[in-house]
Design a protein around this motif. Structure first.
Motif, short mmCIF file in Angstrom:
data_model
loop_
_atom_site.label_atom_id
_atom_site.label_comp_id
_atom_site.label_asym_id
_atom_site.label_seq_id
_atom_site.Cartn_x
_atom_site.Cartn_y
_atom_site.Cartn_z
N GLU A 222 -24.81 -41.33 -18.58
CA GLU A 222 -24.62 -41.10 -20.00
C GLU A 222 -25.99 -40.92 -20.69
N ASP A 223 -25.94 -40.32 -21.87
CA ASP A 223 -27.13 -40.26 -22.73
C ASP A 223 -27.10 -41.47 -23.65
N TRP A 224 -28.06 -42.38 -23.44
CA TRP A 224 -28.06 -43.63 -24.23
C TRP A 224 -28.96 -43.55 -25.45
N SER A 225 -29.55 -42.40 -25.73
CA SER A 225 -30.57 -42.32 -26.78
C SER A 225 -30.01 -42.70 -28.15
N ARG A 226 -28.79 -42.30 -28.45
CA ARG A 226 -28.24 -42.61 -29.77
C ARG A 226 -28.05 -44.11 -29.94
N ARG A 227 -27.55 -44.77 -28.90
CA ARG A 227 -27.37 -46.22 -28.97
C ARG A 227 -28.70 -46.96 -29.05
N LEU A 228 -29.67 -46.53 -28.26
CA LEU A 228 -30.94 -47.24 -28.17
C LEU A 228 -31.91 -46.92 -29.32
N ASP A 229 -31.86 -45.68 -29.79
CA ASP A 229 -32.83 -45.23 -30.79
C ASP A 229 -32.24 -45.04 -32.18
N GLY A 230 -30.93 -44.91 -32.26
CA GLY A 230 -30.30 -44.71 -33.55
C GLY A 230 -30.22 -43.25 -33.94
#
Length: 230
Positions: A222-230
């Protein structure tokens, strides 16, 4: 497993109110405060506790969040002193614990605390709000990579909890699957098919089951960037 097996204790019981947080429209109850007395624990968590984002926080499978207080010293060593590391509650936990952590707790462990019984349902998946909470732009990713994420419990028996309560292990149906091992697969060995198939046989919460099934089907992370970075 004996009902008298004491494995740890509660340092503090904490609740928080949902308030505006950092960005327009964002709300959070991450700033938990310790209670002086005992707290009632119902199916959806501690009496008086709130969640700022009910879509991702709270609910019966994330009713109570536990975090090992021993981790605080390691975080101070790694990122320096921060206001949120000055007392329990920095990570939004409901129960600050002593004597237990992700390396010793397993998925499905049943824990007697006070008159309540909790069952470990999943590890925490940290989000971007921690970056602001600790004034550390990569704090959520640091938490994820460290494995020191804390964990969530569902409530098997309602009751009350308080600081100083023993934590007793009542049952351990999956001793081979510590939370640390699960995190290692989820975040570092995420496409090893045999491990994913083994995890798929565990009693996972629906969101984790869907994640595992998608990995098995697609062979992609998965792409976790939205969860981790907002």
């Amino acid at each position: 497993m004996s009902r008298e097996t004491v494995i740890g204790s509660v340092l503090a019981v904490l609740t928080g109110k949902a308030v505006p947080f950092v960005r327009p429209g964002a709300v959070s109850a991450i700033a938990k405060q310790p209670l002086a007395g005992r707290a009632s624990v119902g199916a959806l968590g501690l009496d008086g506790d709130e969640q700022g984002d009910p879509r991702h926080h709270g609910g019966p499978h994330k009713a109570v969040h536990l975090y090992a207080f021993e981790h605080y010293a390691r975080w101070r060593d790694e990122i320096g002193p921060r206001p949120a590391l000055g007392q329990p509650g920095g990570f939004g936990e409901n129960l600050s614990t002593l004597g237990i952590d992700e390396t010793t707790r397993c998925l499905g462990d049943q824990l007697a605390i006070g008159s309540a019984v909790l069952e470990i349902s999943q590890g925490r998946q940290p989000c971007w709000k921690l970056n602001h909470r600790f004034d550390q732009r990569d704090m959520a990713k640091r938490l994820q990579d460290s494995g020191r994420t804390g964990w969530y419990c569902r409530v098997l028996r309602e009751g009350d909890v308080g600081a100083g309560d023993d934590i007793r292990l009542l049952a351990r149906p999956h001793p081979e699957w510590t939370l640390a091992r699960l995190a290692d697969v989820f975040y570092r060995r995420g496409l090893e098919r045999e491990l994913l198939l083994e995890i798929a046989r565990l009693p996972l919460v629906e969101s984790w089951r869907q994640l595992i099934e998608k990995r098995l089907e697609s062979g992609q992370l998965e792409d976790w960037s939205r969860r981790l970075d907002g």
